[in-house]
Enzyme design. Structure first.
Site, PDB file in Angstrom:
ATOM      1  N   GLY A   1       0.830  -1.198   0.000  1.00 56.41           N
ATOM      2  CA  GLY A   1       0.000   0.000   0.000  1.00 56.41           C
ATOM      3  C   GLY A   1       0.867   1.251   0.000  1.00 56.41           C
ATOM      4  N   CYS A   2       0.251   2.374  -0.335  1.00 56.06           N
ATOM      5  CA  CYS A   2       1.001   3.627  -0.465  1.00 56.06           C
ATOM      6  C   CYS A   2       1.482   4.142   0.890  1.00 56.06           C
ATOM      7  CB  CYS A   2       0.143   4.673  -1.174  1.00 56.06           C
ATOM      8  SG  CYS A   2      -1.527   4.845  -0.519  1.00 56.06           S
ATOM      9  N   TYR A   3       0.571   4.261   1.843  1.00 60.43           N
ATOM     10  CA  TYR A   3       0.993   4.735   3.163  1.00 60.43           C
ATOM     11  C   TYR A   3       2.064   3.815   3.760  1.00 60.43           C
ATOM     12  CZ  TYR A   3      -3.031   8.000   3.487  1.00 60.43           C
ATOM     13  OH  TYR A   3      -3.944   9.014   3.295  1.00 60.43           O
TER      14      TYR A   3
ATOM     15  N   THR B   1       4.266   1.988   2.453  1.00 59.53           N
ATOM     16  CA  THR B   1       5.574   2.137   1.820  1.00 59.53           C
ATOM     17  C   THR B   1       6.325   3.327   2.403  1.00 59.53           C
ATOM     18  OG1 THR B   1       4.803   1.124  -0.231  1.00 59.53           O
ATOM     19  CG2 THR B   1       6.726   2.586  -0.386  1.00 59.53           C
ATOM     20  N   SER B   2       5.641   4.475   2.460  1.00 60.46           N
ATOM     21  CA  SER B   2       6.315   5.677   2.977  1.00 60.46           C
ATOM     22  C   SER B   2       6.724   5.478   4.428  1.00 60.46           C
ATOM     23  CB  SER B   2       5.397   6.904   2.843  1.00 60.46           C
ATOM     24  OG  SER B   2       4.341   6.873   3.784  1.00 60.46           O
TER      25      SER B   2
END
Lengths: 346, 346, 346, 346
Positions: free
Chosen positions: C149-151, C153-154
């Site tokens: 997922g995007c969150y 990853t960060s």
């Protein structure tokens, strides 16, 4: 093949840094020098942290890299390019000017609009102005290339086929353009301060913008007679993109489909012009970050008015991308090399 | 004095809720009813949390409040207003339609542009269309008021003094307008989805927008002859505001200062029109959240073209504010009551 | 070498079309099929006009192209990927899921957070979740890859070095993330309607976002013990980008320079992670349109708190770019092929 | 009743011009003087054309109007307020400082964070810092009022009821705030240049912002013991608004409904604080242009963390509106006079 050695004068301006971004990805180019008056001595990625891990070259002065260059790009305020062009000429480097100093053929027009004089006409005689889709044959050998302005690019590509087809009245054309804020450059001004540009919109320089003579020069050449335009730019609260809506009177009995056919034919072999199908409108959203010019064609039959909407990315087709396209032509590379970039959807 | 009892039909649309916001602050009005088809049974502040502590009225149907009302505002898709107007007429309430059904006098124009028919002409005969600065005398007694469209308001106020002064060619006027996204309403559409409207810009409905006949109707009345316009709207990535740039051919030998004088005189006594001084451009930033129309005057002497830029807040002077201005006139109140709002700087 | 034949299931979603944009420029990939439930039968450039002249493939169903594919990417709502994974497994194609169905190892966690059940555990046993910088060795042979997922990853890239170095308390980490609106997808919703997302900002799903268990799974593996996080996402009025600000208690006596050294060492050989120098802050502006994760390190010595700011483009490193990075690993290509994109300055 | 005569020092800064906008509509105030160092001699509506027809007062120096004033507002960089305060004291005018010079009680804290010294402690002894909802009783008689900072206002209103109820650990509170760009003022800087602030987002001054001691001062007073906070502000690409997300450890066994009840009770009689119902999130969209502070309450039971989201308009409740609220208290007017503004929906 050896790579082309390129230098950028004014690398920390918006057009300069966009050029650097594109040249980094160009397979046939090595960037060998970057200059900046304001940031000399700093590395480019200190000024533009997006470039970390891509380029940390130190900003220097043009003198230091022109001798090694095959091509020098300059993106400077008007009035500063002639001496640079001369240095490049002497050093045997092609000079591509993203500024305004090699765009106007007529020195009186230049003096009138820019309040400066050409000081060395031999330089101008050796130069050529080039929107590739219209003038690519001109620059195969010239040492100095005048890279077009952003507004004139969107406008000339938008009107040319109609002029060539002889279907419109060229004595007076109305052009309403809107540009993203990068068009105003990196320099700080009150009207581009975020809280004053955001949620705002207005015209500026109505009827007296300096791109007017450049537009008229190009269109008049194509028409073979003096073309007059009324040109009003507006500041648009987006980072990138120019949309020009062009209003012309039809002089022939043609349908919108006929006109679209004229345009489709005219740009059939052009990689960077897309004539949109019926029902679509040119939108800066669809050309952002790319070298495309999207053109949509509309008609107000009630008033016999042909309406052309033309959209480009002001920083790419309107500046850095077109400069690379011109370099590719000048160095006999494929015209789209380094510019094969599908625009993102958002 | 007793307060005016007001109802809003279509209170959850953008024009409806803006009207509610303004009416809440109007010292002479009590809002006695709100309706919404989509949200009936909910309270308005559940739908619009900005209204917490201001209004928690439950959304109901028009039938429930029309009988108590002195005035009913409706903001509905076209084709739905006639039965409401009739109900109000019977109930003795003034009906102010923010929609399109009482704007066009000519039923054939309405049928042509809106693909619907007027079904009860007696209603239309009892109605009047009113941009207050141009038509305020018409509505002192009428039971039904057609509130103008947003684009036509900015345009009519922008051109009228030039037409009245007889200084421009009225056979063909070019109008390039740009509207903030609230103009497209609260309904969800792909082109107003944030990632597709943000950092985007394009024309739409070029030469065939439904506001065209309304613009021509107003201008033709003023000119005393048929005025034709080419009208191209664009979607602007801001929430609020319309800027219209209007291009007309001068037929007299007048200076820009002469024209500015004509405009200043024309609007001398108008609280909501500001003719800007030399050097300023109408900017939506300066009229946001207010009922002002800012007008700036420019000239392209090279082509003898008068350029007018006109800016309003599409939700206030272009919709809810103007409706209140019309209500104030109809109920013999001070025209600016409830609209005395200095626009914010940002 | 033969090109990898790739298909995209869900090609008209935002992650799908971003993947297509990147794959078009990937030198080792041929896109052989695109599917879309909503737009089946249309060409992709009718739905996304930015793709004119790049791709006009007709949208079809997955069944039509899976048999020809070496790799199939899917970007679908959760709960739909298992049958596709199975088809790919049978057809011998690698399946890379950009959705949520192959991210969580624990079926009970999946059931709790997603309110659906895994129906075929053998598929999950053959799959691996992979943030390349942390898990690249896992996917050299697996047939099914769960793309992160995007969150998460960060966040995982932002915290991992501190956990590995044993300098922070892992029992409770506070994460405040902000995401651009493309993160909410192409589907129309009121809160992503332009006038309601623009000039707006708020948290959502505070403490109960579905990315929470994915974050905890990754961090707990690294810590070797249960890590708990409080995770609050916010909707940011930009198109692209996620910034996560992460708050942790230091358990060692280290300086900010020490911590920066730990991070610089940890990511020394990583092309797509940039640990920023002292004085810079991770900004979504500098990673947009690229596969980078920028990390800046700050300290509040007064409270002994280590503050990490991590920025990615949610559509690239947070979705499509990372999926390509995973494909490159799985097919033994250079990890950065097709992703060598300097981020633009603006 | 006679109107209060007010002067604004620093009227062309963003807080100053916002104050002017609000005072123009205040029924009990006459603005009798405006000063500006940068624009002295110009009229305010030349600098801010939104004010055309509202105010064309010429900008002058404070000395010219202080003698006529009942109240003087100053919005200046820190370090400049003491001499003004003294002048007002001598002239018998109440001095309300929107800057930082009368916020901190402890002169050492001031010296540490602002790198300047208090030069006249008697002025500070006669002053009081006042967030009206917390400290209104303090300012009924004082001649000098320290108007709170924007971030501290959103944060103090967000945490106070939880501290008073004794349900949270006050030894360490994490605060992640996001502010619109007007918070950075009218002065031009690279990071607030439109193309660099738009589509951008990052933290700044992590752990060392000057509002930190002000936050701790207020919370420590309430707690009766030293409260420490980690405070990280971020720059948000909108014009107006601050959202603060506050993370605290619960020390009692309370439900989210219990906490909401504590907050609802605490702010029961406060016109400008709205505790949102279950399911809603504080959004800057709903408080823009108004003096409200919206507070929403969330809980992460998994980690026993109370999450408070607090939203204000940084220019109104965070600056000019609160200054008027303080003036109203000081002059024994209704606290909401001049501030009765329903926030717009968009």
């Amino acid at each position: 093949m050896n790579k082309i050695k390129a230098g950028i004068v004014g690398a920390t301006g918006y057009a300069g840094v966009e050029l650097l971004r594109l040249l980094i990805s160009h397979p046939n180019v090595d960037v060998v020098g970057l200059s900046s008056v304001s940031f000399e001595g700093q590395s480019i990625d200190q000024v533009y942290p997006n470039l970390h891990s891509w380029c940390s070259d130190v900003l220097t002065s043009p003198e230091e890299f022109i001798p090694q260059c095959d091509v020098v790009f300059a993106s400077l305020p008007h009035g500063l390019s002639e001496p640079l062009a001369k240095q490049c000429l002497e050093a045997g480097a092609v000079f591509i000017d993203l500024g305004a100093d090699f765009r106007l053929n007529d020195k009186e027009e230049y003096a009138y609009w820019y309040k400066k004089e050409y000081t060395d006409m031999t330089l101008h005689e050796k130069s050529a102005y080039c929107i590739p889709e219209l003038h690519r044959d001109r620059i195969k050998d010239v040492p100095i290339i005048g890279n077009p302005g952003c507004y004139p690019t969107s406008i000339a590509l938008g009107i040319t086929p109609a002029i060539k087809a002889g279907i419109i009245d060229t004595t007076h054309i109305i052009i309403d353009s809107k540009s993203g804020v990068t068009g105003a450059g990196r320099g700080l001004k009150q009207n581009t301060h975020y809280p004053e540009a955001n949620e705002a919109f207005s015209a500026y320089a109505a009827g007296n913008h300096r791109h007017t003579p450049e537009i008229e020069q190009t269109l008049s050449e194509i028409a073979g007679s003096k073309v007059s335009v009324t040109f009003v730019p507006h500041l648009l609260p987006v980072n990138r993109g120019i949309e020009s809506t062009i209003y012309t009177k039809l002089t022939s009995d043609v349908s919108v489909a006929d006109v679209r056919k004229i345009y489709t034919d005219a740009y059939e072999n052009e990689r960077f012009v897309r004539v949109l199908p019926d029902g679509e409108y040119a939108n800066i959203r669809n050309v952002k970050f790319s070298n495309f010019c999207d053109i949509s064609i509309h008609m107000d039959s009630r008033t016999n008015t042909l309406i052309i909407s033309s959209a480009i990315d002001n920083m790419v087709k309107g500046a850095a991308g077109q400069a690379i396209q011109n370099m590719n032509i000048r160095f006999a590379l494929g015209e789209d090399i380094g510019l094969i970039i599908p625009p993102p959807a958002f």
